[in-house]
Design an enzyme around this catalytic site. Structure first.
Site, PDB file in Angstrom:
ATOM      1  N   HIS A  23      16.319  -6.846  -9.113  1.00  0.00           N
ATOM      2  CA  HIS A  23      16.017  -6.231  -7.831  1.00  0.00           C
ATOM      3  C   HIS A  23      15.495  -7.295  -6.880  1.00  0.00           C
ATOM      4  CE1 HIS A  23      14.328  -3.599  -4.807  1.00  0.00           C
ATOM      5  NE2 HIS A  23      14.717  -2.529  -5.457  1.00  0.00           N
TER       6      HIS A  23
ATOM      7  N   HIS B  56       4.541  -3.110  -7.586  1.00  0.00           N
ATOM      8  CA  HIS B  56       4.090  -4.443  -7.198  1.00  0.00           C
ATOM      9  C   HIS B  56       2.772  -4.384  -6.439  1.00  0.00           C
ATOM     10  CE1 HIS B  56       6.094  -3.120  -3.515  1.00  0.00           C
ATOM     11  NE2 HIS B  56       5.566  -4.125  -2.847  1.00  0.00           N
TER      12      HIS B  56
ATOM     13  N   HIS C  78      -0.172   0.501   2.556  1.00  0.00           N
ATOM     14  CA  HIS C  78      -0.583  -0.181   1.333  1.00  0.00           C
ATOM     15  C   HIS C  78      -1.121  -1.542   1.752  1.00  0.00           C
ATOM     16  CE1 HIS C  78       2.838   2.399  -0.511  1.00  0.00           C
ATOM     17  NE2 HIS C  78       1.680   3.047  -0.572  1.00  0.00           N
TER      18      HIS C  78
ATOM     19  N   HIS D 274       1.227  -0.374  -5.832  1.00  0.00           N
ATOM     20  CA  HIS D 274       2.056   0.751  -5.413  1.00  0.00           C
ATOM     21  C   HIS D 274       3.468   0.561  -5.945  1.00  0.00           C
ATOM     22  CE1 HIS D 274       2.391  -2.327  -2.279  1.00  0.00           C
ATOM     23  NE2 HIS D 274       3.579  -1.832  -1.981  1.00  0.00           N
TER      24      HIS D 274
END
Length: 441
Positions: A294, A337, A370, A376
């Protein structure tokens, strides 16, 4: 104005070579031939330079435009202070920065007669507007068109509509922007917002720092992400109004007002690169993996405001546009992350592929924050579904999300921290993530 007001914004000029010199004139012969400030400007106009950067900044970074107008901007009375409403500006010192993960529902309906300026609601920000560093996140909701003119001396405004189109009457000409597009009003440019529908709602990033520009592509090469040719600037148009007009200026965090005896949107011709523009987010050329794993969300950067540290942006504008997912043996939604950057995310339409939509979830018009190093990622429902999904090619085209990502934590305004539409149990979306660890021995 008669007929469809959007037609006044047709025939936009292309900003091919983003940041380069461009020009437009509403009347033939209004642009001087070869001289920026001739002894007598054509057609009895006044020549005026609008500088968005210091005179001596490098040529590649320098932003300025020459305006040829009916009256010079200097012809106005004194400004006086007026109420700020729900607009706040950095430095944000009324509260402390909050490490918790936060999410808001959309703004409630505005009071009748609320225009774009009155409907601006500051969520928070960072930096210091007087030092030209940092940024602020605002939302807006409006049900009336402006009959006044606004300019922001503190920073440029990146407007992200979520509901309802806006016709932006600027000094450079009109721009029509609708959901799935964005508009940028440079620092100091005067404009008025006309609503196309009965109601409008959306997001605004106020960038105090270096002007937004296209990010460098590095190993990507010459092509990809946002293409310079897809940014559109207005065609010159002018208002020859000799009636009183209220002009509001945002200066060092406060609103100031003056009543002119004419419209300041009286520019007949212009040339330069400090200009407003629009961009259609559906034109973004998304890049991604075609093998496995990803990639980081930086590949979705549309615009960046660089800081004094290479690669560390004052603020990035990132869009999660429709795209194909084909990675093999890959968890496809955004991964869990923690990030040194702080992220405010909004949703223009549909659903975001890492969050559950619906009541109490991440919905269009809402947003999440965030702050740096807050953990999160996908909620439990998304994690369970993506972990078991059959990994065939998948088109993600049922949503349009974006992110304002910034180098410093965002400090909330008191009204954002206490808002009734702040979700009180956002942390619950990560509850129920079970232990699956099974040692081999």
């Amino acid at each position: 104005m008669s007929g469809d007001p959007r037609k006044t914004a047709e025939g936009l000029t292309y900003l091919s070579g983003f940041g380069n010199e461009h020009s437009s004139q509403a009347v033939p012969g209004a642009l001087p031939d070869g001289r920026n400030s001739p002894q007598r400007a054509p057609l009895g106009l006044y020549a005026e330079q609008l500088s968005g950067t210091a005179f001596t900044e490098p040529r590649a970074c320098n932003r300025r435009s020459w305006l040829y107008r009916i009256r010079p901007s200097a012809a106005h009375p004194a400004f006086t202070r007026t109420e700020n409403g729900t607009i706040r500006t950095a430095p944000f010192t009324e509260a402390v920065a909050d490490p918790n993960r936060l999410r808001w529902d959309p703004l409630p309906e505005p009071a009748p007669g609320t225009d774009f300026l009155a409907g601006l609601w500051t969520l928070g920000g960072n930096g210091d507007a007087t030092q030209r560093t940092g940024m602020a996140v605002h939302l807006y909701h409006a049900n009336a068109s402006m009959d006044r003119v606004f300019s922001d001396s503190d920073g440029e405004l990146l407007i992200v509509p979520e509901r309802g189109g806006l016709l932006l009457h600027t000094e450079f000409g009109p721009l029509y922007v609708e959901p799935a597009q964005v508009a940028l009003i440079p620092r100091g440019v005067r404009f008025r917002v006309e609503l196309i529908e009965d109601f409008a709602r959306g997001y605004v990033c106020e960038n105090y720092g270096a002007p937004f520009r296209l990010p460098d592509l590095g190993p990507i090469g010459a092509n990809g992400l946002a293409n310079a040719r897809d940014f559109l600037a207005p065609v010159a148009a002018y208002e020859e109004v000799e009636d009183p007009v209220e002009v509001v200026n945002k200066f060092c965090g406060n609103l100031w007002t003056a009543t002119y005896d004419h419209s300041p949107l009286d520019v007949v011709a212009w040339h330069g690169n400090h200009v407003p523009y629009i961009y259609d987010l559906r034109r973004f050329n998304v890049l991604g993996t075609i093998s496995y794993d990803h990639p980081d969300p930086s590949i979705f950067t549309v615009l960046t405001s660089p800081s004094d540290t290479p690669g560390l942006a004052g603020v990035d504008f990132v869009v999660f546009a429709p795209r194909w997912l084909v990675g093999e043996d890959t968890f496809r939604p955004p991964y869990f992350h923690r990030n040194v950057m702080s992220e405010y995310m909004g949703l223009v339409e549909g659903a975001y592929d890492a969050k559950t939509a619906g009541k109490g979830g991440f919905v269009p018009g809402g947003g999440s924050l965030h702050n740096m190093m807050s953990a999160h990622g996908p909620d439990r429902e998304t994690f369970d579904r993506a972990s078991a999904a059959e990994l065939r090619p998948q088109k993600v085209d049922d949503g349009l999300a974006f992110m304002f990502e910034t180098r410093w934590p965002l400090t909330l305004t008191p009204h954002a921290a206490r808002a009734e539409h702040l979700q009180q149990r956002y942390d619950d979306v990560w509850q129920g993530l079970q232990r699956h660890f099974r040692p081999l021995h």
